[in-house]
Design a protein around this motif. Structure first.
Motif, PDB file in Angstrom:
ATOM      1  N   UNK A   1      -7.585  57.810  11.748  1.00 14.19           N
ATOM      2  CA  UNK A   1      -6.830  58.764  10.941  1.00 14.19           C
ATOM      3  C   UNK A   1      -7.090  60.192  11.392  1.00 14.19           C
ATOM      4  N   UNK A   2      -8.353  60.520  11.642  1.00 15.35           N
ATOM      5  CA  UNK A   2      -8.683  61.870  12.081  1.00 15.35           C
ATOM      6  C   UNK A   2      -8.366  62.074  13.556  1.00 15.35           C
ATOM      7  N   UNK A   3      -8.502  61.008  14.357  1.00 19.10           N
ATOM      8  CA  UNK A   3      -8.240  61.120  15.793  1.00 19.10           C
ATOM      9  C   UNK A   3      -6.782  61.489  16.056  1.00 19.10           C
ATOM     10  N   UNK A   4      -5.878  60.815  15.378  1.00 15.34           N
ATOM     11  CA  UNK A   4      -4.453  61.125  15.530  1.00 15.34           C
ATOM     12  C   UNK A   4      -4.012  62.252  14.606  1.00 15.34           C
ATOM     13  N   UNK A   5      -4.808  62.561  13.595  1.00 24.33           N
ATOM     14  CA  UNK A   5      -4.490  63.572  12.577  1.00 24.33           C
ATOM     15  C   UNK A   5      -3.276  63.143  11.753  1.00 24.33           C
ATOM     16  N   UNK A   6      -3.435  62.005  11.082  1.00 27.94           N
ATOM     17  CA  UNK A   6      -2.357  61.468  10.243  1.00 27.94           C
ATOM     18  C   UNK A   6      -1.814  62.514   9.268  1.00 27.94           C
ATOM     19  N   UNK A   7      -2.724  63.274   8.645  1.00 24.21           N
ATOM     20  CA  UNK A   7      -2.303  64.217   7.613  1.00 24.21           C
ATOM     21  C   UNK A   7      -1.280  65.211   8.149  1.00 24.21           C
ATOM     22  N   UNK A   8      -1.544  65.782   9.313  1.00 24.88           N
ATOM     23  CA  UNK A   8      -0.610  66.756   9.887  1.00 24.88           C
ATOM     24  C   UNK A   8       0.638  66.081  10.449  1.00 24.88           C
ATOM     25  N   UNK A   9       0.471  64.908  11.061  1.00 27.84           N
ATOM     26  CA  UNK A   9       1.633  64.175  11.575  1.00 27.84           C
ATOM     27  C   UNK A   9       2.620  63.881  10.455  1.00 27.84           C
ATOM     28  N   UNK A  10       2.093  63.457   9.301  1.00 27.96           N
ATOM     29  CA  UNK A  10       2.961  63.040   8.206  1.00 27.96           C
ATOM     30  C   UNK A  10       3.647  64.208   7.518  1.00 27.96           C
ATOM     31  N   UNK A  11       3.219  65.416   7.796  1.00 27.40           N
ATOM     32  CA  UNK A  11       3.949  66.585   7.306  1.00 27.40           C
ATOM     33  C   UNK A  11       5.258  66.765   8.055  1.00 27.40           C
ATOM     34  N   UNK A  12       5.310  66.201   9.280  1.00 26.40           N
ATOM     35  CA  UNK A  12       6.500  66.328  10.122  1.00 26.40           C
ATOM     36  C   UNK A  12       7.365  65.075  10.098  1.00 26.40           C
ATOM     37  N   UNK A  13       6.736  63.916   9.971  1.00 22.50           N
ATOM     38  CA  UNK A  13       7.492  62.666   9.967  1.00 22.50           C
ATOM     39  C   UNK A  13       6.658  61.534   9.383  1.00 22.50           C
TER      40      UNK A  13
ATOM     41  N   UNK B   1      -4.910  63.877  28.113  1.00 12.04           N
ATOM     42  CA  UNK B   1      -5.504  64.897  27.240  1.00 12.04           C
ATOM     43  C   UNK B   1      -4.903  66.277  27.452  1.00 12.04           C
ATOM     44  N   UNK B   2      -3.684  66.320  28.004  1.00 11.19           N
ATOM     45  CA  UNK B   2      -2.954  67.580  28.091  1.00 11.19           C
ATOM     46  C   UNK B   2      -2.408  67.982  26.732  1.00 11.19           C
ATOM     47  N   UNK B   3      -2.086  66.980  25.907  1.00 10.28           N
ATOM     48  CA  UNK B   3      -1.570  67.221  24.562  1.00 10.28           C
ATOM     49  C   UNK B   3      -2.309  66.348  23.572  1.00 10.28           C
ATOM     50  N   UNK B   4      -2.409  66.806  22.326  1.00  8.06           N
ATOM     51  CA  UNK B   4      -2.862  65.954  21.239  1.00  8.06           C
ATOM     52  C   UNK B   4      -1.643  65.203  20.704  1.00  8.06           C
ATOM     53  N   UNK B   5      -1.879  64.231  19.843  1.00 11.27           N
ATOM     54  CA  UNK B   5      -0.765  63.501  19.232  1.00 11.27           C
ATOM     55  C   UNK B   5       0.128  64.456  18.441  1.00 11.27           C
ATOM     56  N   UNK B   6      -0.480  65.387  17.732  1.00 12.44           N
ATOM     57  CA  UNK B   6       0.307  66.349  16.961  1.00 12.44           C
ATOM     58  C   UNK B   6       1.095  67.275  17.882  1.00 12.44           C
ATOM     59  N   UNK B   7       0.463  67.771  18.932  1.00 14.77           N
ATOM     60  CA  UNK B   7       1.148  68.671  19.858  1.00 14.77           C
ATOM     61  C   UNK B   7       2.326  67.982  20.549  1.00 14.77           C
TER      62      UNK B   7
END
Length: 282
Positions: free
Chosen positions: A21-33, A262-268
């Motif tokens: 959950x923290x690795x992918x940052x579910x909280x921020x991802x789910x704000x977008x989709x 590792x050029x981008x995070x999942x959120x980026x």
């Protein structure tokens, strides 16, 4: 024959915070989709009938019921969709179709896989999750996968749990998103096949899942990583849909490869869709 990957069961306290959950940052991802506009076809061992009421479509190609007697398909569902308050899914509002293809011995004939992919195409899946594999290629399955990709469906497959240097079929196909497994220290799991050739190596170690007894457990394998990436792709495709853009499979693979390097995070990677020049959906 094709086999479902067995999982490494490791019971943990329910109080342990899921690292994915923290690795992918579910909280921020789910704000977008949250994946609302997308449909994932889980081609696997079926699902615990307790959760079948939440499905868009269900079908068994091996018997008269989609009831999961192995637990593998139910675990894939729990990673993608989530289970009530027990597990937060990577794509909680995605639509799910379950196509049961596994015999009691966890093997399946190539014709059954081909028919399952065809059914997923017919029922308008946007993503197909294949946590199954073989050491042998099959021309008919390859053609069905190519047909799916040509229709804009993203096919995601496990790299294999055989600890060798080569990807397993169908993950080896160029059209397929191939997924290996890493742990919380970004180490590739020893069981991962072809880790240097995968599209992405994603969290697959001690991932929170639900078993057939509705117990929260931690399990490991490339199957778990594959389900996670299928759900994440649903977020990518849904976000593009919300922006009135069409996200091609080539771009999806490119974004995943950027995460893997590792050029981008999942959120980026998700946010990058805003800046991509994409053909508007019609």
């Amino acid at each position: 024959m094709y086999t479902v990957f067995s999982s490494d069961y490791k019971n943990k306290s329910e109080g342990d915070s899921p690292w994915e959950l923290s690795w992918l940052d579910y909280e921020e991802l789910h704000k977008l989709s949250t994946g609302h506009s997308q449909t994932i076809a889980i081609i696997d061992t079926g699902i615990n009938s307790i959760y079948s009421g939440n499905l868009k479509f269900e079908k068994s190609l091996v018997d008269k019921t989609i009831e999961d007697t192995d637990g593998h398909g139910t675990m894939m569902y729990s990673i993608i969709k989530g289970i009530n308050a027990n597990i937060e899914g990577i794509s909680p509002n995605v639509q799910i179709m379950v196509i049961k293809v596994m015999n009691d011995d966890n093997s399946v004939a190539p014709t059954t896989i081909k028919n399952a992919i065809e059914l997923a195409i017919q029922k308008d899946a946007s993503i197909i999750n294949l946590s199954i594999a073989s050491h042998f290629e099959d021309t008919d399955i390859t053609e069905k996968i190519k047909s799916a990709v040509n229709k804009g469906i993203t096919v995601v497959a496990s790299s294999g749990d055989y600890s060798n240097t080569e990807l397993i079929y169908p993950a080896i196909l160029d059209e397929v998103v191939s997924v290996g497994a890493i742990d919380a220290s970004v180490n590739v799991l020893d069981l991962t096949s072809g880790s240097k050739a995968t599209t992405i190596n994603a969290p697959g170690h001690e991932i929170s899942t639900i078993n057939l007894n509705e117990t929260l457990i931690k399990t490991s394998g490339t199957s778990q990583a594959t389900a996670l990436i299928s759900g994440y792709i649903a977020l990518l495709k849904d976000y593009a849909f919300l922006k009135n853009k069409k996200l091609s499979n080539d771009i999806i693979i490119s974004l995943l490869e950027s995460i893997n390097s590792q050029e981008l995070t999942y959120l980026q990677a998700l946010e990058k869709i805003d800046s991509l020049y994409l053909i508007k959906s019609t």
